[in-house]
Write a protein that holds these residues in place. Structure first.
Motif, mmCIF file in Angstrom:
data_model
loop_
_atom_site.group_PDB
_atom_site.id
_atom_site.type_symbol
_atom_site.label_atom_id
_atom_site.label_comp_id
_atom_site.label_asym_id
_atom_site.label_seq_id
_atom_site.Cartn_x
_atom_site.Cartn_y
_atom_site.Cartn_z
ATOM 1 N N LEU B 161 0.821 -1.207 0.000
ATOM 2 C CA LEU B 161 0.000 0.000 0.000
ATOM 3 C C LEU B 161 0.862 1.267 0.000
ATOM 4 C CD1 LEU B 161 -3.015 0.536 0.058
ATOM 5 C CD2 LEU B 161 -2.860 0.741 2.538
ATOM 6 N N LEU B 169 -0.214 8.595 2.706
ATOM 7 C CA LEU B 169 -0.776 7.733 3.754
ATOM 8 C C LEU B 169 0.129 7.676 4.980
ATOM 9 C CD1 LEU B 169 -1.965 4.681 1.584
ATOM 10 C CD2 LEU B 169 -3.261 6.714 2.232
ATOM 11 N N ASP B 293 -12.027 4.294 -12.497
ATOM 12 C CA ASP B 293 -13.388 3.830 -12.280
ATOM 13 C C ASP B 293 -13.846 4.232 -10.875
ATOM 14 O OD1 ASP B 293 -14.866 1.203 -11.101
ATOM 15 O OD2 ASP B 293 -12.752 1.213 -10.583
ATOM 16 N N VAL B 295 -15.426 2.892 -8.349
ATOM 17 C CA VAL B 295 -15.239 2.031 -7.175
ATOM 18 C C VAL B 295 -13.784 2.093 -6.712
ATOM 19 C CG1 VAL B 295 -15.513 -0.284 -6.223
ATOM 20 C CG2 VAL B 295 -17.104 0.521 -7.963
ATOM 21 N N THR B 296 -12.853 2.123 -7.676
ATOM 22 C CA THR B 296 -11.441 2.280 -7.327
ATOM 23 C C THR B 296 -11.226 3.596 -6.584
ATOM 24 O OG1 THR B 296 -10.854 1.038 -9.296
ATOM 25 C CG2 THR B 296 -9.101 2.295 -8.272
ATOM 26 N N MET B 298 -13.415 5.230 -4.873
ATOM 27 C CA MET B 298 -14.026 5.133 -3.542
ATOM 28 C C MET B 298 -13.072 4.415 -2.574
ATOM 29 S SD MET B 298 -17.087 2.642 -2.335
ATOM 30 C CE MET B 298 -15.955 1.293 -2.567
ATOM 31 N N LEU B 299 -12.458 3.316 -3.040
ATOM 32 C CA LEU B 299 -11.525 2.579 -2.174
ATOM 33 C C LEU B 299 -10.327 3.453 -1.806
ATOM 34 C CD1 LEU B 299 -11.533 -0.957 -3.874
ATOM 35 C CD2 LEU B 299 -12.488 -0.369 -1.635
ATOM 36 N N ARG B 302 -11.368 6.050 0.728
ATOM 37 C CA ARG B 302 -11.545 5.480 2.066
ATOM 38 C C ARG B 302 -10.205 5.186 2.723
ATOM 39 N NH1 ARG B 302 -15.311 0.590 1.470
ATOM 40 N NH2 ARG B 302 -17.264 1.507 0.821
ATOM 41 N N LEU B 303 -9.253 4.680 1.921
ATOM 42 C CA LEU B 303 -7.922 4.419 2.477
ATOM 43 C C LEU B 303 -7.305 5.716 2.977
ATOM 44 C CD1 LEU B 303 -6.727 1.749 -0.068
ATOM 45 C CD2 LEU B 303 -6.701 1.446 2.412
ATOM 46 N N ASN B 306 -9.010 6.763 6.131
ATOM 47 C CA ASN B 306 -8.673 5.917 7.282
ATOM 48 C C ASN B 306 -7.251 6.156 7.771
ATOM 49 O OD1 ASN B 306 -11.178 4.807 7.008
ATOM 50 N ND2 ASN B 306 -10.499 2.766 6.390
ATOM 51 N N PHE B 307 -6.329 6.400 6.833
ATOM 52 C CA PHE B 307 -4.924 6.558 7.222
ATOM 53 C C PHE B 307 -4.600 8.006 7.597
ATOM 54 C CE2 PHE B 307 -2.458 2.637 6.487
ATOM 55 C CZ PHE B 307 -3.464 1.823 6.020
ATOM 56 N N PRO B 319 -1.959 10.186 -5.382
ATOM 57 C CA PRO B 319 -1.142 9.239 -6.155
ATOM 58 C C PRO B 319 -1.838 8.803 -7.447
ATOM 59 C CG PRO B 319 -2.046 8.153 -4.221
ATOM 60 C CD PRO B 319 -2.396 9.613 -4.098
#
Lengths: 507, 319
Positions: B161, B169, B293, B295-296, B298-299, B302-303, B306-307, B319
């Motif tokens: 990651l 992050l 896309d 969904v990518t 969104m992920l 969220r990362l 969260n970080f 990035p």
């Protein structure tokens, strides 16, 4: 910190079998879980199983861990069906556990808290072999060795080759970031998977990674591989094709001590040679294997080293000679070069069936998996023999020496009272010895439920908190394979997910 | 070389094995702190990547120094602020090398940017070479992900990651990298008017096959006898001549499926050098930013949330 299994056992109501559910609800007093009707509607009645035998079977994997309880078992055949199952789970607030062939040894596929079990073995097509991009698109249920068998005649293979490769699935390889003997030179699964189609807990589908170098965005593909089924379900995988080597040499070196074999491995690496594989077997396992496959392994050696070099002809010759010389410097009593493809295949068959061979000695075995620095191999092995002696257990060692990846095999008979407890106690000491030598908890089996309670020996609570943040980004409610990898205290949403099942329905 | 910290492997029983004790790293964590926007400066070799840094952001630099190098383990533990050129020199002295590109930057900078070496076919990807990361979190805490050995599946893969995350992050502090033996022989060959795809298909394991639309450069590495046999194979296809080095690489980078190189639009790229079998193209013109896309996205969002819940790490960049 107590394990999740212990906690679940004390949370009695939904773990104890009480009412058998039969689909169709022939007895009116039986509570029929509405999730089953929705699953049948999403798939078909023959691909949603709720009978006790199927569920009992899928409550286990290849590990020794009990305590799993399967909810309804689904066999989707397409990405759309996996999505539909995820949507049912989401609608009912239920957890799911993805499952391939169930060959995992860390309990990663054991269903905790009666989740919907999503078995991907019917998604087993090789969709496309794209030689121009040197990738194959496969479904997650394709068996590892089947893929390589299809690719070999085209001049390629899939490099990760776990011992279970005759049955384990590519989906399982992705979940566990699987290795195998030949990962020494070629790397483990994450070096061989370029893209993955994933269905998330939300029911959304996403393609992680791609065929070209990744210049933009986070490496979500890399984060997904090895996440033990906790981030979503892989529904398509693009695997990298590795060219078959023009030349292969397999050497069998015999030693009068395990230490000499281990030191030979360190010396080979230190000499700047990276063989395709370097596997060590101690005398006990060698004898068991030889009885089983008659591969011509020496029975009088304290340890044998199986070393394989691959590549272009001249370099292979040079490396093989140098390995032989290093072996002799370390007191090899015999160095044998496999003279034919048959002999080579037989030697590898011996190595890969080693775990089956031990059934002659004891009915059960517990296969451990830790990694230590290569230079610490000899010392840690000595400690492992001591630990087994102290617990009155038979230990055999067969391992990926080139990676420092130990696989102590503790033999036992679960019918003998207390024997499994001694196995667990010895296992804990082996883990401690490996960690104290500067190693890690697992090289290729993963954490699952087996090693969660040891994660806080390796990582600080800040480290585990960050692992949990990664997990939550993919699955904020922790409904995908809850109760795995992270110790309970570090993943509160898991507890919620584990308690989401209606009581008394799924015993 | 900097003073080595206490080795974690000598930890007394019961202590957390990967807990950070290096005072230099702990000082860096204090410097990053837990408040206010902050970014790692490095050598600014890729300063304009991923957007421009917000104004008024406090700049810090990661500590430098090689902490522990074990050639016989093929691993090196190095602080993020170390220059790649310094690391390369130490590795070369022991007959080894890493997968990092040396263009004046720091080890941490190269990992944060996440791009592979030109010879990725021979050296492996940068991602696969990062075994352990240590970074300062948005809360100012030292976090370790991965582990110091060559094979490890203990927990979630934070190293993957962090590679290519552009410091959004966490602030990279220290890395454990896989090293590899330096090949005995390294040779560049060039020929004109030959299909680079044929060349790539015929070779067993070239380190690079580069193509600018007319000339093909091949980088062969390995045992001398192997390099020579591969060279003979090349001579059978076309009149390859030995050259001292590969082509100069234009500064913009494109990425595509390796098969798409067959239909490369050289009007869009301008002058280019393409890496056959990889899908990397160095070009005069920049690649249009790809559509991501949802969904990518969104992920990734969220990362990030969260970080780095307050968005203090490298604000303005993505990035």
């Amino acid at each position: 910190m107590s394990s999740i299994l212990d906690r679940l056992k004390s949370a009695a109501p939904f773990m104890n079998p009480r009412v058998a559910v039969r689909f169709g609800g022939s007895r009116a007093e039986q509570p029929v879980d509405p999730v089953v009707r929705d699953l049948v509607a999403a798939l078909s009645s023959d691909r949603v199983r709720i009978d006790g035998a199927e569920r009992a079977l899928l409550s286990h994997d290849a590990s020794v861990f009990d305590g799993g309880v399967a909810g309804p078992v689904c066999f989707p055949t397409t990405t759309a069906e996996v999505q539909a199952v995820m949507e049912v789970a989401l609608r009912h607030g239920r957890s799911i556990v993805p499952r391939g062939a169930g060959t995992g040894l860390a309990g990663g596929a054991i269903p905790l808290g009666a989740p919907i079990v999503v078995v991907v073995t019917k998604m087993n097509r090789i969709l496309e072999v794209d030689l121009d991009n040197r990738v194959a698109w496969v479904e997650p249920g394709v068996v590892n060795l089947d893929l390589t068998k299809q690719l070999r005649p085209l001049g390629f293979h899939f490099a990760p080759d776990p011992s279970s490769q005759q049955v384990c699935t590519i989906g399982g390889n992705v979940a566990n970031n699987s290795g195998g003997p030949h990962c020494l030179a070629y790397g483990v699964t994450d070096a061989h998977v370029v893209a993955i189609e994933v269905v998330l807990a939300s029911g959304e589908t996403v393609l992680l990674g791609g065929l070209g170098p990744q210049d933009h965005g986070l490496d979500l593909r890399g984060a997904f591989i090895g996440s033990e089924g906790t981030l979503g379900i892989a529904t398509k995988v693009a695997v990298r094709l590795t060219k078959n080597p023009p030349e292969v040499r397999t050497l069998l070196l015999s030693f009068a001590s395990v230490r000499d074999a281990a030191n030979t491995v360190s010396a080979v690496i230190a000499a700047g040679i990276v063989p395709a594989a370097m596997e060590v077997m101690d005398q006990r396992i060698t004898i068991a294997v030889e009885n089983f496959v008659k591969a011509g392994y020496p029975l009088d050696a304290a340890a044998v080293l199986l070393a394989e070099v691959e590549g272009l002809a001249d370099g292979v010759e040079i490396d093989a000679k140098q390995i032989e010389a290093i072996g002799r410097d370390h007191h090899a009593t015999e160095v044998r070069l496999a003279q034919s493809e048959e002999e080579r295949a037989l030697l590898w068959k011996g190595r890969k069936t080693a775990f089956g061979a031990v059934a002659q000695i004891k009915p059960d075995y517990y296969l451990h998996d830790t990694v230590v620095p290569r230079s610490a191999l000899a010392d840690v092995l000595e400690q492992i023999y001591d630990i087994a002696d102290r617990h009155d257990l038979i230990v055999m060692n067969v391992f990926h020496a080139g990676d420092g990846n130990l696989h102590p095999l503790l033999l036992f008979d679960r019918r003998i009272e207390g024997e499994l407890d001694r196995v667990h106690a010895a296992g804990a000491e082996i883990l401690t010895a490996s960690l104290d030598a500067g190693g890690v908890l697992s090289g290729e089996h993963g954490i699952g439920v087996e090693k969660q309670q040891y994660m806080d020996r390796l990582f600080t609570s800040d480290d585990l908190d960050h692992q949990n943040r990664l997990r939550h980004a993919f699955d904020p409610s922790c409904r995908t394979n809850p109760g795995k990898v992270l110790p309970m205290g570090h993943s509160c949403a898991d507890i919620q997910a584990l308690r989401s099942v209606p009581r008394d329905v799924w015993g | 070389m900097s003073e080595a910290p206490e080795k974690t492997s000598e930890a007394p029983k019961g202590r957390v094995v990967l807990e950070v004790t290096d005072p230099v790293l702990l000082d860096f964590a204090r410097e990053v702190g837990s408040e206010g926007p902050v970014a790692v400066e490095g050598r600014r070799t890729r300063w304009d990547l991923g957007g421009s840094l917000d104004e008024g952001v406090r700049l810090v630099n990661a500590p430098a120094g090689i902490v522990d190098y074990r050639p016989e383990e093929m691993t090196v533990q190095v602080r993020a602020g170390t220059l790649v050129s310094e690391l390369d020199a130490v590795l070369a002295a022991a007959g080894q090398r890493a997968a990092l590109t040396s263009r004046g930057g720091t080890v941490g900078g190269v990992v944060a940017v996440g791009r592979d070496h030109r010879d990725v076919l021979g050296r492996g990807t940068l991602r696969d070479s990062v075994l352990q990361v240590r970074y300062v979190s948005a809360e100012g805490r030292m976090v370790t992900g991965g582990g110091p050995v060559v094979k490890n599946v203990s927990g979630f893969n934070l190293p993957k990651l962090m590679v290519g995350s552009l410091g959004t992050l966490g602030c990279l502090a220290e890395l454990v990298l896989r090293t590899n033996p330096m090949p005995a022989v390294s040779r560049w060959l060039r020929a004109d008017g030959v299909s680079p795809f044929d060349v790539y298909d015929r070779l067993f394991d070239p380190s690079s096959v580069l193509w600018n639309g007319s000339s093909v450069w091949v980088h062969l590495e390995g045992h001398e006898a192997d390099v020579e046999s591969e060279e003979r194979r090349l001579q059978a296809i076309a009149a390859f001549v030995a050259v001292g080095h590969g082509p100069d690489l234009p500064s913009e980078r494109w990425t595509m499926a390796p098969s798409d190189l067959r239909n490369l639009d050289s009007e869009a790229t301008g002058s280019f050098v393409a890496s056959v079998g990889v899908g990397r193209v160095w070009a005069k013109n920049p690649q249009p930013f790809p559509v991501t896309d949802p969904v990518t996205t969104m992920l990734a969002d969220r990362l990030k949330a969260n970080f780095d819940p307050t968005g203090r790490l490298n604000p303005g960049r993505r990035p």
